[in-house]
Design a protein around this motif. Structure first.
Motif, PDB file in Angstrom:
ATOM      1  N   LEU A 185       0.861  -1.175   0.000  1.00 14.47           N
ATOM      2  CA  LEU A 185       0.000   0.000   0.000  1.00 14.47           C
ATOM      3  C   LEU A 185       0.898   1.226   0.000  1.00 14.47           C
ATOM      4  O   LEU A 185       1.691   1.423   0.924  1.00 14.47           O
ATOM      5  CB  LEU A 185      -0.887  -0.023   1.242  1.00 14.47           C
ATOM      6  CG  LEU A 185      -2.005   0.996   1.274  1.00 14.47           C
ATOM      7  CD1 LEU A 185      -3.035   0.695   0.195  1.00 14.47           C
ATOM      8  CD2 LEU A 185      -2.666   1.013   2.642  1.00 14.47           C
ATOM      9  N   CYS A 186       0.802   2.022  -1.060  1.00 18.47           N
ATOM     10  CA  CYS A 186       1.639   3.222  -1.128  1.00 18.47           C
ATOM     11  C   CYS A 186       0.893   4.392  -0.505  1.00 18.47           C
ATOM     12  O   CYS A 186      -0.335   4.432  -0.529  1.00 18.47           O
ATOM     13  CB  CYS A 186       1.973   3.544  -2.583  1.00 18.47           C
ATOM     14  SG  CYS A 186       3.084   2.329  -3.311  1.00 18.47           S
ATOM     15  N   ILE A 187       1.642   5.341   0.041  1.00 15.61           N
ATOM     16  CA  ILE A 187       0.992   6.505   0.635  1.00 15.61           C
ATOM     17  C   ILE A 187       0.353   7.340  -0.456  1.00 15.61           C
ATOM     18  O   ILE A 187       0.611   7.131  -1.634  1.00 15.61           O
ATOM     19  CB  ILE A 187       1.976   7.366   1.475  1.00 15.61           C
ATOM     20  CG1 ILE A 187       3.158   7.805   0.604  1.00 15.61           C
ATOM     21  CG2 ILE A 187       2.393   6.645   2.727  1.00 15.61           C
ATOM     22  CD1 ILE A 187       3.856   9.029   1.108  1.00 15.61           C
ATOM     23  N   MET A 188      -0.487   8.284  -0.021  1.00 15.90           N
ATOM     24  CA  MET A 188      -1.246   9.090  -0.966  1.00 15.90           C
ATOM     25  C   MET A 188      -0.328   9.747  -1.991  1.00 15.90           C
ATOM     26  O   MET A 188       0.782  10.137  -1.655  1.00 15.90           O
ATOM     27  CB  MET A 188      -2.007  10.174  -0.194  1.00 15.90           C
ATOM     28  CG  MET A 188      -3.403  10.358  -0.729  1.00 15.90           C
ATOM     29  SD  MET A 188      -3.895  12.022  -0.555  1.00 15.90           S
ATOM     30  CE  MET A 188      -4.671  11.964   1.058  1.00 15.90           C
ATOM     31  N   ILE A 190       3.121   9.929  -7.903  1.00 13.88           N
ATOM     32  CA  ILE A 190       2.190   9.712  -9.000  1.00 13.88           C
ATOM     33  C   ILE A 190       2.562  10.548 -10.227  1.00 13.88           C
ATOM     34  O   ILE A 190       2.361  10.129 -11.364  1.00 13.88           O
ATOM     35  CB  ILE A 190       0.753  10.004  -8.506  1.00 13.88           C
ATOM     36  CG1 ILE A 190      -0.175   8.859  -8.900  1.00 13.88           C
ATOM     37  CG2 ILE A 190       0.233  11.353  -8.941  1.00 13.88           C
ATOM     38  CD1 ILE A 190      -1.362   8.719  -7.998  1.00 13.88           C
ATOM     39  N   ASP A 191       3.167  11.713 -10.013  1.00 17.06           N
ATOM     40  CA  ASP A 191       3.501  12.596 -11.141  1.00 17.06           C
ATOM     41  C   ASP A 191       4.917  12.334 -11.663  1.00 17.06           C
ATOM     42  O   ASP A 191       5.405  13.056 -12.523  1.00 17.06           O
ATOM     43  CB  ASP A 191       3.341  14.065 -10.734  1.00 17.06           C
ATOM     44  CG  ASP A 191       4.130  14.406  -9.484  1.00 17.06           C
ATOM     45  OD1 ASP A 191       4.802  13.497  -8.940  1.00 17.06           O
ATOM     46  OD2 ASP A 191       4.086  15.567  -9.039  1.00 17.06           O
ATOM     47  N   TYR A 192       5.546  11.301 -11.188  1.00 13.27           N
ATOM     48  CA  TYR A 192       6.911  10.995 -11.633  1.00 13.27           C
ATOM     49  C   TYR A 192       6.847  10.339 -12.997  1.00 13.27           C
ATOM     50  O   TYR A 192       6.132   9.367 -13.194  1.00 13.27           O
ATOM     51  CB  TYR A 192       7.566  10.078 -10.600  1.00 13.27           C
ATOM     52  CG  TYR A 192       9.020   9.799 -10.860  1.00 13.27           C
ATOM     53  CD1 TYR A 192       9.970  10.800 -10.704  1.00 13.27           C
ATOM     54  CD2 TYR A 192       9.447   8.540 -11.261  1.00 13.27           C
ATOM     55  CE1 TYR A 192      11.306  10.544 -10.936  1.00 13.27           C
ATOM     56  CE2 TYR A 192      10.775   8.280 -11.499  1.00 13.27           C
ATOM     57  CZ  TYR A 192      11.698   9.284 -11.329  1.00 13.27           C
ATOM     58  OH  TYR A 192      13.014   9.028 -11.567  1.00 13.27           O
ATOM     59  N   LYS A 193       7.562  10.905 -13.957  1.00 13.54           N
ATOM     60  CA  LYS A 193       7.380  10.482 -15.356  1.00 13.54           C
ATOM     61  C   LYS A 193       8.476   9.551 -15.867  1.00 13.54           C
ATOM     62  O   LYS A 193       8.368   9.020 -16.962  1.00 13.54           O
ATOM     63  CB  LYS A 193       7.303  11.716 -16.268  1.00 13.54           C
ATOM     64  CG  LYS A 193       6.101  12.583 -15.963  1.00 13.54           C
ATOM     65  CD  LYS A 193       5.129  12.579 -17.128  1.00 13.54           C
ATOM     66  CE  LYS A 193       3.717  12.953 -16.757  1.00 13.54           C
ATOM     67  NZ  LYS A 193       3.513  14.258 -16.189  1.00 13.54           N
TER      68      LYS A 193
END
Ligand SMILES: *[C@@H]1O[C@H](CO)[C@@H](O)[C@H](O)[C@H]1NC(C)=O
Ligand SMILES: *[C@@H]1O[C@H](CO)[C@@H](O)[C@H](O)[C@H]1NC(C)=O
Length: 240
Positions: free
Chosen positions: A44-47, A68-71
């Motif tokens: 489970l990853c943090i938010m 999440i925004d890591y491309k």
């Protein structure tokens, strides 16, 4: 040292068991529980972060929580059709040290040769028979690469060699061989400049200090636009 220590521990506990046996019946040794593999399914990853599987430097797959925004991931990386993208661990001097995408040639795994059926069927029925077989045997046979279970020392890689055997299928034999770099003037480095190789017509950049094992241009050579290692002196001129 560690192995010796563990071996000592094992002997120690084994003799302890024997001593105990004099006064008490021998209890079966506790069975070491097999831990489930840790995958993104049970992480489970943090938010605002998402789980990706990456290949650690030891070759094992592990989960990683990336923003999440890591491309810089496989989802944003286009590899050639004969390549596959793998997120790999890198060694960093600064944190965070995210895994990075790497395009790799797909490993060619030859499926084991199935023995031919003994009684030949009429041509028309052959296809039918294959269907029947697949119904009886719904699980697809996943060819196993013998190299998957071989751990080669640093600077060596697992290579499959054809085997000769009396009864097919003859599984190829894995062996560890020194890594030969595919291109001229390259050498294998355990910690090479994966992100900032010396390129023609560019100043040596101090990019994020990360390294990866791989093939890199030897000293005195730099990478030209065609991805070849050319002598430094030819390099500047080519890119003027
Ligand atoms: C997650 O991202 C949203 C939108 O980008 C932001 O409003 C929120 O504060 C972030 N949450 C955390 C815990 O960083
Ligand atoms: C890169 O080097 C190779 C080998 O020397 C040469 O054939 C090729 O033309 C070079 N490419 C560029 C873009 O300079």
């Amino acid at each position: 040292m560690i192995i010796l220590f563990l071996a000592c521990l094992a002997i120690g506990s084994a003799s302890g068991q024997e001593d105990a046996a004099i006064i008490a019946p021998i209890k079966p040794l506790p069975v070491k529980p097999v831990l489930p593999a840790i995958t993104c399914a049970n992480v489970l990853c943090i938010m605002n972060s998402t789980c990706v599987m990456y290949e650690a430097l030891n070759g094992k797959m592990k989960p990683y929580c990336l923003p999440i925004d890591y491309k810089n991931t496989c989802a944003y990386t286009k590899c050639k059709c004969f390549e596959k993208c793998v997120m790999v661990e890198v060694t960093c001097v600064t944190t965070p040290c995210y895994p990075v995408p790497e395009c790799r040639p797909r490993r060619i795994v030859r499926p084991p040769i199935k023995p031919l059926p003994t009684d030949p069927l009429p041509i028309g029925r052959k296809k039918r028979q294959a269907d029947d077989l697949s119904l009886d045997n719904p699980l697809p046979v996943v060819p196993v690469n013998p190299c998957d279970t071989v751990k080669c020392a640093a600077g060596t890689q697992c290579v499959l060699h054809d085997a000769v055997c009396r009864r097919p299928p003859c599984n190829p034999i894995p062996s560890c061989e020194p890594i030969r770099c595919p291109e001229k003037n390259q050498e294998w480095l355990e910690c090479g400049p994966f992100f900032c190789p010396k390129r023609c017509g560019q100043e040596q950049v101090m990019c994020k200090a990360m390294c990866r094992p791989g093939c890199f241009c030897k000293k005195g050579f730099c990478l030209n636009k065609s991805g070849k290692c050319v002598p430094d002196k030819n390099c500047g001129i080519l890119n003027e």
